[in-house]
Design an enzyme around this catalytic site. Structure first.
Site, PDB file in Angstrom:
ATOM      1  N   VAL A 141      38.682 -26.464 -60.744  1.00  0.00           N
ATOM      2  CA  VAL A 141      39.496 -25.643 -60.743  1.00  0.00           C
ATOM      3  C   VAL A 141      39.487 -25.498 -59.645  1.00  0.00           C
ATOM      4  CG1 VAL A 141      41.769 -24.481 -60.656  1.00  0.00           C
ATOM      5  CG2 VAL A 141      40.916 -25.409 -62.944  1.00  0.00           C
ATOM      6  N   PRO A 165      28.566 -17.418 -60.758  1.00  0.00           N
ATOM      7  CA  PRO A 165      26.972 -17.661 -61.330  1.00  0.00           C
ATOM      8  C   PRO A 165      26.056 -18.735 -61.078  1.00  0.00           C
ATOM      9  CG  PRO A 165      27.890 -16.778 -63.185  1.00  0.00           C
ATOM     10  CD  PRO A 165      29.356 -17.446 -62.582  1.00  0.00           C
ATOM     11  N   PRO A 186      65.603 -60.205 -41.186  1.00  0.00           N
ATOM     12  CA  PRO A 186      66.516 -60.289 -41.404  1.00  0.00           C
ATOM     13  C   PRO A 186      67.513 -60.789 -42.744  1.00  0.00           C
ATOM     14  CG  PRO A 186      64.589 -61.189 -42.805  1.00  0.00           C
ATOM     15  CD  PRO A 186      64.656 -59.893 -41.810  1.00  0.00           C
ATOM     16  N   ASP A 226      74.894 -54.397 -35.779  1.00  0.00           N
ATOM     17  CA  ASP A 226      75.758 -55.700 -35.737  1.00  0.00           C
ATOM     18  C   ASP A 226      76.534 -55.413 -36.502  1.00  0.00           C
ATOM     19  OD1 ASP A 226      74.642 -55.644 -32.178  1.00  0.00           O
ATOM     20  OD2 ASP A 226      74.496 -58.394 -33.100  1.00  0.00           O
ATOM     21  N   LYS A 285      83.318 -54.078 -34.812  1.00  0.00           N
ATOM     22  CA  LYS A 285      84.579 -53.708 -34.376  1.00  0.00           C
ATOM     23  C   LYS A 285      85.315 -53.838 -33.315  1.00  0.00           C
ATOM     24  CE  LYS A 285      84.728 -51.777 -39.304  1.00  0.00           C
ATOM     25  NZ  LYS A 285      84.163 -50.950 -39.678  1.00  0.00           N
ATOM     26  N   GLY A 304      70.347 -57.428 -36.485  1.00  0.00           N
ATOM     27  CA  GLY A 304      69.046 -58.060 -37.601  1.00  0.00           C
ATOM     28  C   GLY A 304      67.786 -58.212 -37.096  1.00  0.00           C
ATOM     29  N   ASP A 311      64.831 -59.483 -35.189  1.00  0.00           N
ATOM     30  CA  ASP A 311      64.290 -59.149 -33.935  1.00  0.00           C
ATOM     31  C   ASP A 311      65.645 -58.493 -32.294  1.00  0.00           C
ATOM     32  OD1 ASP A 311      60.676 -58.437 -32.523  1.00  0.00           O
ATOM     33  OD2 ASP A 311      62.558 -59.233 -31.154  1.00  0.00           O
ATOM     34  N   MET A 368      72.117 -71.000 -35.162  1.00  0.00           N
ATOM     35  CA  MET A 368      73.330 -70.832 -34.542  1.00  0.00           C
ATOM     36  C   MET A 368      73.467 -71.940 -34.136  1.00  0.00           C
ATOM     37  SD  MET A 368      73.325 -67.105 -31.501  1.00  0.00           S
ATOM     38  CE  MET A 368      71.308 -68.094 -30.171  1.00  0.00           C
ATOM     39  N   GLY A 403      69.273 -66.743 -45.345  1.00  0.00           N
ATOM     40  CA  GLY A 403      68.665 -66.283 -46.013  1.00  0.00           C
ATOM     41  C   GLY A 403      67.864 -64.449 -46.623  1.00  0.00           C
TER      42      GLY A 403
HETATM   43  N1  SAH Z   1      68.262 -61.322 -33.812  1.00  0.00           N
HETATM   44  C1  SAH Z   1      67.786 -62.338 -34.483  1.00  0.00           C
HETATM   45  C2  SAH Z   1      68.722 -63.781 -34.453  1.00  0.00           C
HETATM   46  C3  SAH Z   1      70.157 -63.905 -33.846  1.00  0.00           C
HETATM   47  S1  SAH Z   1      70.652 -64.859 -33.859  1.00  0.00           S
HETATM   48  C4  SAH Z   1      66.499 -62.500 -35.116  1.00  0.00           C
HETATM   49  O1  SAH Z   1      65.451 -62.243 -34.759  1.00  0.00           O
HETATM   50  O2  SAH Z   1      66.841 -63.026 -36.582  1.00  0.00           O
HETATM   51  C5  SAH Z   1      71.410 -65.196 -35.538  1.00  0.00           C
HETATM   52  C6  SAH Z   1      70.755 -66.809 -35.515  1.00  0.00           C
HETATM   53  O3  SAH Z   1      70.087 -66.189 -36.508  1.00  0.00           O
HETATM   54  C7  SAH Z   1      72.356 -66.880 -36.777  1.00  0.00           C
HETATM   55  O4  SAH Z   1      73.218 -67.553 -36.868  1.00  0.00           O
HETATM   56  C8  SAH Z   1      71.327 -67.823 -38.303  1.00  0.00           C
HETATM   57  O5  SAH Z   1      70.747 -68.798 -37.440  1.00  0.00           O
HETATM   58  C9  SAH Z   1      70.105 -66.533 -37.733  1.00  0.00           C
HETATM   59  N2  SAH Z   1      69.710 -66.006 -38.686  1.00  0.00           N
HETATM   60  C10 SAH Z   1      69.631 -64.281 -38.571  1.00  0.00           C
HETATM   61  N3  SAH Z   1      69.581 -63.656 -39.818  1.00  0.00           N
HETATM   62  C11 SAH Z   1      69.487 -65.572 -40.816  1.00  0.00           C
HETATM   63  C12 SAH Z   1      69.985 -65.261 -42.050  1.00  0.00           C
HETATM   64  N4  SAH Z   1      69.728 -63.903 -43.110  1.00  0.00           N
HETATM   65  N5  SAH Z   1      69.688 -66.465 -42.727  1.00  0.00           N
HETATM   66  C13 SAH Z   1      70.226 -66.868 -42.645  1.00  0.00           C
HETATM   67  N6  SAH Z   1      69.557 -67.089 -40.748  1.00  0.00           N
HETATM   68  C14 SAH Z   1      69.741 -66.237 -40.277  1.00  0.00           C
END
Ligand code: SAH
Length: 414
Positions: free
Chosen positions: A26, A46, A173, A196, A218, A249, A251, A333, A362
């Site tokens: 302890v 001790p 993603p 976004d 928006k 989303g 990078d 895209m 995804g």
């Molecule tokens: N900056 C993001 C991409 C932006 S462009 C990155 O690095 O992932 C947007 C495109 O990303 C979408 O049209 C699709 O092609 C892809 N995308 C992003 N998230 C996705 C997901 N969860 N599932 C499938 N495609 C995805």
């Protein structure tokens, strides 16, 4: 009623005499914390454990190699009775009481005048938990709190050293666990979050209630007007002394217009940093079980935006050159223009049998994969009603992942 009220206080023991009676396990657990607090630690016993002996050897602790004497508590601020003998602990307790010294007792918490909380530290914050004399429970609660702080789920916002500026945070993603630890921390530390449409939405629900959330979806429509408005918002808030997170989303630098925001900040003299995210062209195929490279199959992968069709005057992509590549192609895209792109690739020499996987949404609850080929992609997208967001993977790696769907292909990578 086993609840016993206490008043929790942080003792500042620097250069103050603290006495630990007992030299067993302890004592061994308590002594390093007392040393870390800067106390002058005296161990009366001790015998002591080898670990305590080591601290004696290095001069961090003074050892009185004998039994307890009441005078040990003279000029003492705090003491711990940690022997295996209740009668000795009782004597220590009484001597402490007589001298108005707070005393922890290892054997009988109810007779003690002080309790030791389970403590942990993270990023300048100390957490102390008293679990109503259930030390195991205290430790578990402490562990969970510290873990949550480390992972950024508890906002350990510190006002000191918080500098205004903009942080570009890649959210990954979609699945909320796929953000980085640094990204999560930055989010919890923000005053303003500019998010976004594709940014992992669930994470926004965890934000402290006083955080301002600006939803880009928006803002007024029109691509360039919207981007100008985003630049204006992030710069303006940062100049007003706020910590702004620009949350996207994947990078921010992969088809995210992140660098335009960096430039806008620099021009306005606003400090800007970047926390990368897992980008969808790599992460989405991975989660769907498709490797973008595989030994002996693909030694390159190329990520291409399909937001403009081949031949479009503003397109910067050389589709004939892309058709000449032999590795994996990853289209983003591209749902709308996929038929035209597939036709251009076949025209440029890619086989119509080339395997294609379309991964929609995804990592999210609605994730699904549509398997196809360059020759049949246009039809398959229509019959399967594929909608964005989707990642389109083109190449033999798709057959590696789904050999049953492409029997005409040689087993690859062997
Ligand atoms: N900056 C993001 C991409 C932006 S462009 C990155 O690095 O992932 C947007 C495109 O990303 C979408 O049209 C699709 O092609 C892809 N995308 C992003 N998230 C996705 C997901 N969860 N599932 C499938 N495609 C995805």
């Amino acid at each position: 009623m086993n609840d016993s009220p206490t008043y929790l206080s942080g003792l500042r023991l620097i250069d103050r005499r603290v006495v630990v009676v007992g030299g067993g396990h302890v004592a061994q657990r308590r002594v390093p914390h007392l040393i870390a607090a800067g106390a002058r630690v005296h161990v009366v016993a001790p015998e002591v454990t080898p670990a305590i002996e080591g601290l004696v050897g290095s001069g961090e602790v003074t050892w009185h190699e004998r039994g307890f004497e009441e005078g040990d508590l003279d000029d003492t601020w705090y003491c711990i009775a940690a022997t295996n003998f209740p009668t000795v602990n009782e004597r220590v307790s009484r001597a402490a009481e007589a001298r108005r010294v707070f005393c922890v007792r290892a054997d009988d918490a109810l007779k003690a005048t002080a309790w030791t909380p389970a403590t942990g530290r993270h990023d300048g914050v100390t957490v102390a938990v008293l679990g109503n004399r259930d030390p195991g429970r205290s430790a578990r609660v402490r562990d969970e709190i510290v873990e949550e702080m480390r992972e950024g789920r508890i906002a350990a916002r510190h006002e000191q050293g918080r500098t205004p500026g903009v942080v570009l945070v890649g959210g990954g993603p979609g699945e909320p666990e796929l953000i980085t630890v640094a990204g999560r921390k930055a989010l919890m530390d923000a005053d303003v979050v500019v998010a976004d449409r594709l940014a992992p939405r669930e994470l926004l629900g965890d934000l402290p209630t006083d955080v301002e959330l600006v939803d880009v979806a928006k803002l007024p429509r029109g691509r360039s007007a919207q981007q100008e408005e985003i630049n204006r918002v992030i710069v303006e808030r940062a100049l007003a002394g706020k910590r702004v997170v620009r949350f996207k989303g994947g990078d921010n630098f992969v088809f995210g217009r992140g660098y335009e925001e960096v430039i806008a900040c620099r021009e306005a003299g606003v400090p800007v940093t970047v926390i990368p995210g897992l980008t969808s062209p790599v992460a989405v195929p991975a989660v769907a079980g498709i490797p973008v490279t595989h030994r002996g199959v693909a030694h390159d992968f190329t990520v291409i935006s399909g937001h403009l069709p081949p031949g479009h005057p503003e397109s910067l992509t050389s589709w004939p050159a892309v058709a000449g590549l032999t590795g994996t192609l990853v289209l983003m895209m591209a749902v709308q223009n996929a038929p035209a792109i597939a036709a251009a690739l076949v025209e440029g020499g890619r086989a119509p049998e080339t395997p294609v996987a379309v991964v929609c949404e995804g990592t999210m609850p609605g994730e699904r994969t549509v398997l196809s080929t360059l020759g049949t992609l246009a039809d398959d997208l229509e019959t399967q009603a594929v909608k964005p967001p989707a990642i389109i993977v083109i190449g033999e790696v798709v057959a590696v992942a789904h050999p049953e769907s492409y029997p005409q292909h040689e087993p690859a990578g062997t």
